[in-house]
Write a protein that holds these residues in place. Sequence first.
Motif, short mmCIF file in Angstrom:
data_model
loop_
_atom_site.label_atom_id
_atom_site.label_comp_id
_atom_site.label_asym_id
_atom_site.label_seq_id
_atom_site.Cartn_x
_atom_site.Cartn_y
_atom_site.Cartn_z
N ALA A 146 -7.56 0.22 -1.18
CA ALA A 146 -6.48 -0.75 -0.97
C ALA A 146 -5.32 -0.17 -0.17
CB ALA A 146 -5.96 -1.26 -2.31
N ALA A 147 -5.20 1.16 -0.14
CA ALA A 147 -4.06 1.78 0.57
C ALA A 147 -4.09 1.46 2.06
CB ALA A 147 -4.07 3.29 0.34
N LEU A 148 -5.27 1.62 2.67
CA LEU A 148 -5.38 1.31 4.09
C LEU A 148 -5.21 -0.19 4.34
CD1 LEU A 148 -5.93 2.16 6.99
CD2 LEU A 148 -8.38 1.97 6.52
N SER A 149 -5.82 -1.01 3.46
CA SER A 149 -5.68 -2.47 3.62
C SER A 149 -4.22 -2.89 3.56
CB SER A 149 -6.48 -3.20 2.54
OG SER A 149 -7.86 -2.93 2.66
N PHE A 150 -3.49 -2.32 2.60
CA PHE A 150 -2.09 -2.70 2.45
C PHE A 150 -1.26 -2.22 3.64
CE2 PHE A 150 2.20 -2.66 0.70
CZ PHE A 150 2.23 -3.90 0.07
N GLY A 151 -1.55 -1.00 4.12
CA GLY A 151 -0.85 -0.51 5.30
C GLY A 151 -1.08 -1.39 6.51
N LEU A 152 -2.31 -1.86 6.67
CA LEU A 152 -2.62 -2.75 7.79
C LEU A 152 -1.91 -4.09 7.64
CD1 LEU A 152 -6.43 -2.04 8.26
CD2 LEU A 152 -4.56 -1.36 9.78
N VAL A 153 -1.75 -4.57 6.39
CA VAL A 153 -1.01 -5.82 6.16
C VAL A 153 0.42 -5.66 6.67
CG1 VAL A 153 -0.01 -7.30 4.38
CG2 VAL A 153 -2.39 -6.60 4.21
N VAL A 154 1.03 -4.54 6.36
CA VAL A 154 2.42 -4.31 6.79
C VAL A 154 2.51 -4.26 8.31
CG1 VAL A 154 4.39 -2.75 6.66
CG2 VAL A 154 2.90 -3.05 4.67
N VAL A 155 1.61 -3.48 8.93
CA VAL A 155 1.63 -3.34 10.39
C VAL A 155 1.40 -4.69 11.07
CG1 VAL A 155 0.43 -2.32 12.35
CG2 VAL A 155 0.95 -0.92 10.36
N LEU A 156 0.44 -5.46 10.57
CA LEU A 156 0.10 -6.74 11.19
C LEU A 156 1.22 -7.77 11.05
CD1 LEU A 156 -3.64 -6.94 10.13
CD2 LEU A 156 -2.79 -6.78 12.47
N THR A 157 1.89 -7.79 9.90
CA THR A 157 3.02 -8.72 9.74
C THR A 157 4.19 -8.32 10.64
OG1 THR A 157 3.71 -7.47 7.78
CG2 THR A 157 2.46 -9.50 7.41
N MET A 158 4.38 -7.02 10.83
CA MET A 158 5.42 -6.58 11.76
C MET A 158 5.07 -6.96 13.19
SD MET A 158 6.35 -2.82 10.14
CE MET A 158 7.61 -2.43 11.37
N GLY A 213 10.65 -6.07 7.12
CA GLY A 213 9.27 -5.81 7.50
C GLY A 213 8.75 -4.44 7.12
N GLN A 214 9.53 -3.39 7.35
CA GLN A 214 9.06 -2.03 7.15
C GLN A 214 8.98 -1.61 5.69
OE1 GLN A 214 11.92 1.06 8.33
NE2 GLN A 214 13.41 -0.57 8.67
N TRP A 215 9.73 -2.27 4.81
CA TRP A 215 9.85 -1.78 3.45
C TRP A 215 8.57 -1.93 2.63
CZ3 TRP A 215 13.61 1.35 2.08
CH2 TRP A 215 14.76 1.37 2.88
N SER A 216 7.66 -2.78 3.06
CA SER A 216 6.40 -2.93 2.35
C SER A 216 5.51 -1.69 2.48
CB SER A 216 5.64 -4.16 2.86
OG SER A 216 6.38 -5.33 2.63
N MET A 217 5.83 -0.80 3.42
CA MET A 217 5.05 0.42 3.58
C MET A 217 5.32 1.42 2.46
SD MET A 217 2.72 1.62 5.61
CE MET A 217 2.86 0.65 7.09
N LEU A 218 6.20 1.06 1.54
CA LEU A 218 6.59 1.96 0.45
C LEU A 218 5.38 2.46 -0.33
CD1 LEU A 218 8.81 3.20 -1.39
CD2 LEU A 218 8.78 1.06 -2.67
N ASP A 219 4.50 1.57 -0.75
CA ASP A 219 3.37 1.96 -1.58
C ASP A 219 2.43 2.92 -0.85
OD1 ASP A 219 2.99 1.33 -4.31
OD2 ASP A 219 3.07 -0.78 -3.83
N VAL A 220 2.24 2.73 0.43
CA VAL A 220 1.36 3.62 1.19
C VAL A 220 1.92 5.04 1.19
CG1 VAL A 220 0.35 4.07 3.46
CG2 VAL A 220 0.55 1.72 2.62
N PHE A 221 3.22 5.19 1.43
CA PHE A 221 3.84 6.51 1.42
C PHE A 221 3.81 7.12 0.01
CE2 PHE A 221 6.56 5.13 5.25
CZ PHE A 221 5.62 5.63 6.13
N VAL A 222 3.99 6.28 -1.02
CA VAL A 222 3.95 6.78 -2.40
C VAL A 222 2.57 7.37 -2.70
CG1 VAL A 222 3.95 6.09 -4.83
CG2 VAL A 222 5.75 5.28 -3.31
N VAL A 223 1.52 6.69 -2.29
CA VAL A 223 0.16 7.18 -2.53
C VAL A 223 -0.09 8.51 -1.81
CG1 VAL A 223 -2.28 6.70 -2.10
CG2 VAL A 223 -0.81 4.91 -3.00
N LEU A 224 0.37 8.61 -0.57
CA LEU A 224 0.21 9.86 0.17
C LEU A 224 0.93 11.01 -0.53
CD1 LEU A 224 0.70 8.57 3.83
CD2 LEU A 224 -1.42 9.46 2.84
N LEU A 225 2.15 10.76 -0.99
CA LEU A 225 2.92 11.81 -1.67
C LEU A 225 2.31 12.17 -3.02
CD1 LEU A 225 6.44 10.44 -0.74
CD2 LEU A 225 5.60 12.72 -0.16
N LEU A 226 1.86 11.20 -3.77
CA LEU A 226 1.24 11.49 -5.07
C LEU A 226 -0.03 12.31 -4.89
CD1 LEU A 226 1.66 8.11 -7.02
CD2 LEU A 226 2.79 10.30 -7.49
#
Length: 421
Positions: free
Chosen positions: A375-387, A345-358
């Motif tokens: 899309a960063a916020l949308s994707f982060g919400l997808v991860v949180v909601l599926t968890m 579940g948590q590993w999908s948050m990878l892209d959100v952290f990558v964008v923050l670091l970049l």
Amino acid sequence: MNHLHACPQCDALHTDVDLQAGESAVCGQCASVLDKASSLTVSGWLALVLGAIILFLSANIAPVVHITLQGHRISPNFPEAIALSWQQGHYSLAIMGGLLGVVFPLLMLLYRLWALLVIRSGRLPLDFSLGLRVLGILQHWSLVPVVFLAMIVALVKFAGLAQVTPAYGLWAYAVLMLVYTSASRLSVQKLWNMAAEKGMVIASAPMSSDDFIGCSACGLVQTPDEDAPCLRCNATLHKRKPDMQNRAWAFLITAMLLYVPANILPIMVLTTPMGSSAHTILGGVIELWESGSADLALIVFTASIVVPFTKFVALVVLLCGAHRWKGRVVQRQRTRIYELVEFIGQWSMLDVFVVLLLGAMGNFPGLSQIIPGSAALSFGLVVVLTMLSALSFDPRVGWDARTAQQRSVKAIRENSDLKVE
């Protein structure tokens, strides 16, 4: 006296069994791992958790990387990346990244340290059960390994744009990931067991009927009294997670709707004196592949595309067949699917952290700037909601679909002997 324990995946009852270091107790009914013995004492766990806290603070204070571009040099760390996102007006994204990557992991370590100090002292404070309930929530939302992998991906993606030199913070994070993962094996249930062994809390409760409830907060098995407080931790007792189907479906459907803009809209925008370019999740995977980093491209593709889709399919399968009994083998398979969904579940948050670091690595005003896309916020919400959907699901309801005779305490005890591996 043998104390009863209810399997959190199938509700089968088991009694205590003595485990040697390295041995695991496995449920005889659903084959889930119930416990894994460790050779560490309370003092050993204290040393491990203290080490994790020191490493965590060092890794988040020290710079992760030194970046030089046309004579300009910056040395960002992860908290600075979150702060920069806040300054750019991406408040929700900054809060999400800060909570999951910094605040929750640190709180989880501090709560473990506090609980161990309480157990070692032998004096039980009034808020001990509340603290362990908070710890039980935090353990699902602390993503230190994902942050470290995001650092590696961000370094590789930025290596072709400027001179990049790994700094102390990155090496501290690498060690932290190992120590943090080891410390995470100290579950809430282990802490309750430690307190029970020292006589600080009750280890068992009297059973006055053939039915039972295993407290979801502390694990104490007791005679059911729906919506009454647990005899040990005072948490409200529920035979099964309340309103499971509606809550799980609501989170899942919302996540599916947000998954569309998360993949269509740009996840980040790169601005240079030559102009601006938008990048989607799939576009970032292609760039990594074309740059020769096929291994990282596969990791990002798996975490950002394959894992969310897999979670959608798995949760739909579980929810559609939640109340259907098709035999022990099929139900064990469903249990394995649920454990897989929880693990990935948590590993999908990878892209959100990558964008923050970049964003922090490319912050050279007048030369380059990387800004998170919508899309960063949308994707982060997808991860949180599926968890949240996975946490709302109760895998025990599938085992409840058997006949009343099979669900009785006596039959469960006879048919689900604890296995030691």
